[in-house]
Design a protein around this motif. Structure first.
Motif, PDB file in Angstrom:
ATOM      1  N   GLY A   1       0.787  -1.212   0.000  1.00 19.15           N
ATOM      2  CA  GLY A   1       0.000   0.000   0.000  1.00 19.15           C
ATOM      3  C   GLY A   1       0.821   1.266   0.000  1.00 19.15           C
ATOM      4  O   GLY A   1       0.398   2.297  -0.510  1.00 19.15           O
ATOM      5  N   GLY A   2       2.035   1.235   0.597  1.00 22.46           N
ATOM      6  CA  GLY A   2       2.884   2.412   0.574  1.00 22.46           C
ATOM      7  C   GLY A   2       2.607   3.319   1.749  1.00 22.46           C
ATOM      8  O   GLY A   2       1.680   3.136   2.528  1.00 22.46           O
ATOM      9  N   PRO A   3       3.455   4.358   1.932  1.00 21.72           N
ATOM     10  CA  PRO A   3       3.349   5.244   3.080  1.00 21.72           C
ATOM     11  C   PRO A   3       1.998   5.918   3.219  1.00 21.72           C
ATOM     12  O   PRO A   3       1.548   6.196   4.320  1.00 21.72           O
ATOM     13  CB  PRO A   3       4.459   6.275   2.822  1.00 21.72           C
ATOM     14  CG  PRO A   3       5.435   5.560   1.931  1.00 21.72           C
ATOM     15  CD  PRO A   3       4.599   4.663   1.086  1.00 21.72           C
TER      16      PRO A   3
ATOM     17  N   GLY B   1      12.410   2.073   8.156  1.00 17.09           N
ATOM     18  CA  GLY B   1      12.185   1.825   6.739  1.00 17.09           C
ATOM     19  C   GLY B   1      10.772   2.191   6.329  1.00 17.09           C
ATOM     20  O   GLY B   1      10.182   3.148   6.838  1.00 17.09           O
ATOM     21  N   ALA B   2      10.197   1.379   5.452  1.00 15.79           N
ATOM     22  CA  ALA B   2       8.902   1.690   4.851  1.00 15.79           C
ATOM     23  C   ALA B   2       7.765   1.559   5.852  1.00 15.79           C
ATOM     24  O   ALA B   2       7.796   0.739   6.768  1.00 15.79           O
ATOM     25  CB  ALA B   2       8.652   0.753   3.673  1.00 15.79           C
ATOM     26  N   LYS B   3       6.748   2.398   5.648  1.00 11.51           N
ATOM     27  CA  LYS B   3       5.486   2.276   6.372  1.00 11.51           C
ATOM     28  C   LYS B   3       4.493   1.573   5.458  1.00 11.51           C
ATOM     29  O   LYS B   3       4.343   1.948   4.300  1.00 11.51           O
ATOM     30  CB  LYS B   3       4.958   3.652   6.769  1.00 11.51           C
ATOM     31  CG  LYS B   3       5.805   4.374   7.806  1.00 11.51           C
ATOM     32  CD  LYS B   3       5.170   5.695   8.171  1.00 11.51           C
ATOM     33  CE  LYS B   3       5.978   6.427   9.233  1.00 11.51           C
ATOM     34  NZ  LYS B   3       5.353   7.725   9.597  1.00 11.51           N
ATOM     35  N   THR B   4       3.842   0.537   5.981  1.00 12.79           N
ATOM     36  CA  THR B   4       2.891  -0.234   5.183  1.00 12.79           C
ATOM     37  C   THR B   4       1.677  -0.576   6.038  1.00 12.79           C
ATOM     38  O   THR B   4       1.616  -0.223   7.214  1.00 12.79           O
ATOM     39  CB  THR B   4       3.523  -1.539   4.649  1.00 12.79           C
ATOM     40  OG1 THR B   4       3.983  -2.321   5.759  1.00 12.79           O
ATOM     41  CG2 THR B   4       4.697  -1.245   3.733  1.00 12.79           C
TER      42      THR B   4
ATOM     43  N   VAL C   1      -3.749  -2.812   9.798  1.00  8.36           N
ATOM     44  CA  VAL C   1      -2.906  -2.312  10.875  1.00  8.36           C
ATOM     45  C   VAL C   1      -1.707  -1.583  10.278  1.00  8.36           C
ATOM     46  O   VAL C   1      -0.980  -2.140   9.452  1.00  8.36           O
ATOM     47  CB  VAL C   1      -2.410  -3.466  11.775  1.00  8.36           C
ATOM     48  CG1 VAL C   1      -1.476  -2.945  12.854  1.00  8.36           C
ATOM     49  CG2 VAL C   1      -3.589  -4.192  12.397  1.00  8.36           C
ATOM     50  N   GLY C   2      -1.502  -0.336  10.675  1.00  8.12           N
ATOM     51  CA  GLY C   2      -0.328   0.394  10.211  1.00  8.12           C
ATOM     52  C   GLY C   2       0.935  -0.200  10.775  1.00  8.12           C
ATOM     53  O   GLY C   2       0.984  -0.605  11.945  1.00  8.12           O
ATOM     54  N   THR C   3       1.989  -0.295   9.968  1.00  4.76           N
ATOM     55  CA  THR C   3       3.240  -0.884  10.425  1.00  4.76           C
ATOM     56  C   THR C   3       4.432  -0.068   9.953  1.00  4.76           C
ATOM     57  O   THR C   3       4.339   0.725   9.011  1.00  4.76           O
ATOM     58  CB  THR C   3       3.421  -2.331   9.908  1.00  4.76           C
ATOM     59  OG1 THR C   3       3.655  -2.306   8.499  1.00  4.76           O
ATOM     60  CG2 THR C   3       2.202  -3.192  10.224  1.00  4.76           C
ATOM     61  N   LEU C   4       5.555  -0.281  10.608  1.00  5.26           N
ATOM     62  CA  LEU C   4       6.814   0.358  10.255  1.00  5.26           C
ATOM     63  C   LEU C   4       7.911  -0.696  10.236  1.00  5.26           C
ATOM     64  O   LEU C   4       7.992  -1.530  11.141  1.00  5.26           O
ATOM     65  CB  LEU C   4       7.162   1.451  11.273  1.00  5.26           C
ATOM     66  CG  LEU C   4       8.542   2.094  11.144  1.00  5.26           C
ATOM     67  CD1 LEU C   4       8.609   2.959   9.882  1.00  5.26           C
ATOM     68  CD2 LEU C   4       8.865   2.923  12.381  1.00  5.26           C
ATOM     69  N   GLN C   5       8.759  -0.660   9.208  1.00  2.00           N
ATOM     70  CA  GLN C   5       9.887  -1.577   9.134  1.00  2.00           C
ATOM     71  C   GLN C   5      11.100  -0.986   9.841  1.00  2.00           C
ATOM     72  O   GLN C   5      11.405   0.195   9.691  1.00  2.00           O
ATOM     73  CB  GLN C   5      10.255  -1.861   7.677  1.00  2.00           C
ATOM     74  CG  GLN C   5       9.278  -2.729   6.932  1.00  2.00           C
ATOM     75  CD  GLN C   5       9.778  -3.082   5.546  1.00  2.00           C
ATOM     76  OE1 GLN C   5      10.788  -2.553   5.086  1.00  2.00           O
ATOM     77  NE2 GLN C   5       9.090  -3.982   4.874  1.00  2.00           N
TER      78      GLN C   5
END
Length: 273
Positions: free
Chosen positions: A49-51, A192-195, A200-204
């Motif tokens: 989905g991207g940021p 890193g990327a937010k997806t 559920v929002g996530t962050l790498q």
């Protein structure tokens, strides 16, 4: 111990249900590693989905604004205190998955090239339908006799049986090793990327953890649970997917007619303790 090391320990324990010697020295024999040295399958993959989709469907928990090491610490704490969770790992040939809660319940299965093993820990009782390797490891030349005597029933014993302890049913193995204070302090990770994963929002977090290239995907909405942990060493990827946080672990205890005590099996085939 890095993720690959944890994976190797878990695979050995699972291969023979729970072989003596996998204990990490702690009083609770359930607190040891439990993964496989393979790539995981399952639904906990980051979406594409991207940021712009990173908020998810829940309110932000503020994790994304913290430094990487604090994010990792919050993820460790969240996993440690979660009422329950489900973990999956596999590579097509082998698959291990189980659910564990904070009440002493654990249910899951392992399959390897079509051969499956079911296991259930409920309170102080442990049940398993072992794979062929179990009989070979525990009954040696009497393996065939033992398998015929059990005749497809669940073998059962107590959770604290020193020989058959269900070591893979654990809640603190990551905290004790990969997420230890020392490992987190020495980690070299960047955001890193937010997806979005299942809303559920996530962050790498990407970089080096315990000496290995590692990516940790952490929830930035709801509780800051670790969703995925992937590490690579010597060209081998090890991945664990977490989900179903807080979901009831409701395994059905087999009927007495469908179970047989380990001691009864040994006595029937004349195996020594």
């Amino acid at each position: 111990m890095n993720l690959r090391g944890l994976a190797a320990v878990g695979t050995m324990c699972l291969a023979a249900v729970a072989i003596t010697g996998c204990n990490d020295g702690k009083d609770d024999k359930r607190d040891v590693g439990k993964a496989a040295d393979v790539k995981a399958t399952g639904s906990a993959q980051p979406s594409s989905g991207g940021p712009e989709q990173s908020e998810g469907t829940q309110q932000s928990n503020g994790t994304a604004e913290l430094p990487p090491q604090q994010i990792l610490e919050k993820a460790a704490q969240a996993l440690e205190t979660a009422p329950s969770w489900h973990v999956v790992t596999g590579d097509g040939k082998e698959r291990i998955e189980f659910s564990v809660d904070d009440k002493g319940n654990c249910q899951g299965m392992r399959s390897d090239e079509g051969e499956e093993m079911e296991f259930l820990l409920q309170g102080e009782s442990f049940y398993a339908k072992p794979r062929a390797t179990f009989w070979e490891n525990h009954f040696e030349d009497k393996a065939s006799q033992a398998q015929q005597f059990v005749a497809g029933r669940y073998i059962t014993t107590t959770a604290d049986d020193p020989e058959f302890s269900p070591l893979f049913c654990t809640r603190n193995m990551l905290r004790a090793s990969l997420f230890s204070p020392e490992t987190i302090k020495a980690a070299k990770l960047t955001k890193g990327a937010k997806t979005v994963v299942d809303g559920v929002g996530t962050l790498q977090l990407k970089g080096t953890l315990d000496g290995s290239p590692t990516t940790v995907v952490v929830a930035t909405t709801g509780e800051p649970y670790p969703m995925t942990i992937e590490s690579s060493e010597a060209g081998t990827a090890v991945r664990m997917n977490f989900s179903e946080f807080g979901k009831e672990v409701a395994g059905s205890v087999p009927a007495p007619a469908d179970t047989v005590e380990v001691g009864e099996v040994k006595q029937a085939v004349g195996a020594s303790d």
